[in-house]
Scaffold this active site. Structure first.
Site, PDB file in Angstrom:
ATOM      1  N   HIS A 126       0.821  -1.229   0.000  1.00  0.00           N
ATOM      2  CA  HIS A 126       0.000   0.000   0.000  1.00  0.00           C
ATOM      3  C   HIS A 126       0.850   1.272   0.000  1.00  0.00           C
ATOM      4  O   HIS A 126       0.314   2.377  -0.166  1.00  0.00           O
ATOM      5  CB  HIS A 126      -0.934   0.048   1.210  1.00  0.00           C
ATOM      6  CG  HIS A 126      -1.959  -1.043   1.254  1.00  0.00           C
ATOM      7  ND1 HIS A 126      -2.834  -1.280   0.219  1.00  0.00           N
ATOM      8  CD2 HIS A 126      -2.247  -1.969   2.219  1.00  0.00           C
ATOM      9  CE1 HIS A 126      -3.617  -2.308   0.549  1.00  0.00           C
ATOM     10  NE2 HIS A 126      -3.275  -2.750   1.737  1.00  0.00           N
ATOM     11  N   ASP A 163      -2.777 -10.808  -2.043  1.00  0.00           N
ATOM     12  CA  ASP A 163      -3.288 -10.239  -0.789  1.00  0.00           C
ATOM     13  C   ASP A 163      -4.760  -9.865  -1.000  1.00  0.00           C
ATOM     14  O   ASP A 163      -5.162  -9.509  -2.110  1.00  0.00           O
ATOM     15  CB  ASP A 163      -2.450  -9.009  -0.442  1.00  0.00           C
ATOM     16  CG  ASP A 163      -2.766  -8.421   0.927  1.00  0.00           C
ATOM     17  OD1 ASP A 163      -1.954  -8.627   1.848  1.00  0.00           O
ATOM     18  OD2 ASP A 163      -3.791  -7.731   1.059  1.00  0.00           O
ATOM     19  N   HIS A 165      -6.299  -7.357  -0.184  1.00  0.00           N
ATOM     20  CA  HIS A 165      -6.474  -5.927  -0.472  1.00  0.00           C
ATOM     21  C   HIS A 165      -5.773  -5.560  -1.780  1.00  0.00           C
ATOM     22  O   HIS A 165      -4.731  -6.133  -2.109  1.00  0.00           O
ATOM     23  CB  HIS A 165      -5.892  -5.088   0.668  1.00  0.00           C
ATOM     24  CG  HIS A 165      -6.477  -5.423   2.020  1.00  0.00           C
ATOM     25  ND1 HIS A 165      -5.823  -6.232   2.920  1.00  0.00           N
ATOM     26  CD2 HIS A 165      -7.666  -5.097   2.573  1.00  0.00           C
ATOM     27  CE1 HIS A 165      -6.592  -6.376   4.005  1.00  0.00           C
ATOM     28  NE2 HIS A 165      -7.710  -5.695   3.817  1.00  0.00           N
ATOM     29  N   ASP A 247      -3.920 -12.725   4.014  1.00  0.00           N
ATOM     30  CA  ASP A 247      -5.223 -12.290   4.530  1.00  0.00           C
ATOM     31  C   ASP A 247      -6.333 -12.671   3.555  1.00  0.00           C
ATOM     32  O   ASP A 247      -7.505 -12.411   3.807  1.00  0.00           O
ATOM     33  CB  ASP A 247      -5.235 -10.788   4.840  1.00  0.00           C
ATOM     34  CG  ASP A 247      -4.603  -9.943   3.762  1.00  0.00           C
ATOM     35  OD1 ASP A 247      -4.323 -10.469   2.652  1.00  0.00           O
ATOM     36  OD2 ASP A 247      -4.394  -8.737   4.004  1.00  0.00           O
TER      37      ASP A 247
HETATM   38 ZN   LIG Z   1      -3.927  -7.114   2.939  1.00  0.00          ZN
END
Ligand SMILES: [Zn+2]
Length: 308
Positions: A126, A163, A165, A247
């Site tokens: 991120h 991931d 996200h 995750d």
């Molecule tokens: Zn993540």
């Protein structure tokens, strides 16, 4: 064929507090799970990583941002964004995390092992050009992609991010380089809210796979495999980087995907087989998310077994 397992005790000095999901217990779970697999443990090539330099981090980040993080931490740290904190050990942790990926790349282009797993934190996908975001200080994998091109003459790099996200930071750091292809599969709608399928980046070198939560696990595996096919049509990478966020595993407190150990294993084996045909099997994987520590440890070990 051995596999690199790259870590650094400094990654444990990034102190976010036990109330934060991205805490040091995540990393401790990995060697604990590895000790349960003594045969694998004997085969891994364990390396304590070096620290990335400010010049290396600046391959992907604004040099002023890198210096500002260093200075902020030297003054004791604090909050970098709503959910990203830094403690006095965070500079050593973050530079060790990025350094692990660089070490793994040096091994892949040197005498081997050709494949490594980097057990690092803070995560990276991120982090933006000039700001921290979402638990991440520096884009470990994006820095690695640029380093491989500059230091080792890799012409084309493929980054695969499973991931849960969207790897918005990685996308932001590589989308201006058409010879880096980036695939991200992520829950949608979900944090950070970016990563629509229509967002292909300015050079069409980005493949976003937004997926609903709660689908059968094979839906995610099949979509990711098709995504790899799309991202490598007419594109033969010299190196494959994996943003290995666990995750996306069933039961993770920060995600709603349903993948189990066997699915990460299957995806890993698929990527290794493809990498063997593209680039002599060079694959460097770096830990991103994954917030059920015990399951994370086992998933990392199964991932390493499949990487081997
Ligand atoms: Zn993540």
């Amino acid at each position: 064929m051995s596999i690199g397992y790259i870590s650094n005790s400094d990654c444990g000095r990034h102190d976010t507090g036990w109330g934060h999901p991205e805490h040091v217990g995540r990393l401790r779970a990995i060697p604990a799970a590895l000790r349960m697999e003594p045969e694998l443990l004997m085969r891994v090539h364990h390396l304590e990583s070096r620290h990335a330099t400010e010049d290396e981090l600046s391959l992907a980040h604004d040099r002023r941002y890198v210096a500002s993080v260093r200075d902020f931490i030297a003054q004791g740290g604090g909050r970098l964004d709503a959910d990203t904190v830094a403690s006095d050990g965070s500079w050593d942790a973050a530079t060790a995390g990025a350094g692990a990926v660089l070490d793994a790349i040096d091994l892949a282009f040197g005498d081997g092992p050709k494949r490594s797993f980097c057990a690092v934190r803070p995560p990276g996908h991120h982090a933006l050009y000039s700001s921290a975001m979402g638990f991440c200080l520096f884009g470990n994998v994006a820095v690695g992609a640029k380093y491989a091109r500059q230091k080792h003459g890799a012409e084309r790099v493929l980054i695969l991010d499973w991931d849960v996200h969207h790897g918005n930071g990685t996308q932001a750091l590589v989308e201006q380089e058409p010879d880096i292809h980036f695939l991200s599969m992520h829950q949608w709608p979900w944090y950070p809210g970016t990563g629509a399928a229509s967002d292909r980046g300015p050079h069409d070198n980005v493949w976003n796979l937004p997926m609903r939560a709660g689908l059968p696990p094979t839906d995610y595996v099949d979509a990711f495999r098709r995504g790899i096919d799309a991202a490598t049509a007419g594109f033969t990478p010299d190196l494959v980087l994996i943003s290995a966020g666990f995750d996306s595993m069933a039961g993770d407190p920060l995600g709603g995907f349903t993948l189990e150990y066997e699915h990460f294993e299957a995806l890993t084996r698929h990527i290794v087989a493809r990498a063997e045909s593209w680039c002599g099997g060079r694959v460097v994987s770096a830990l991103e998310g994954g917030y059920s520590p015990e399951r994370l440890g086992v998933a990392c070990v199964r991932h390493m077994m499949a990487l081997e």
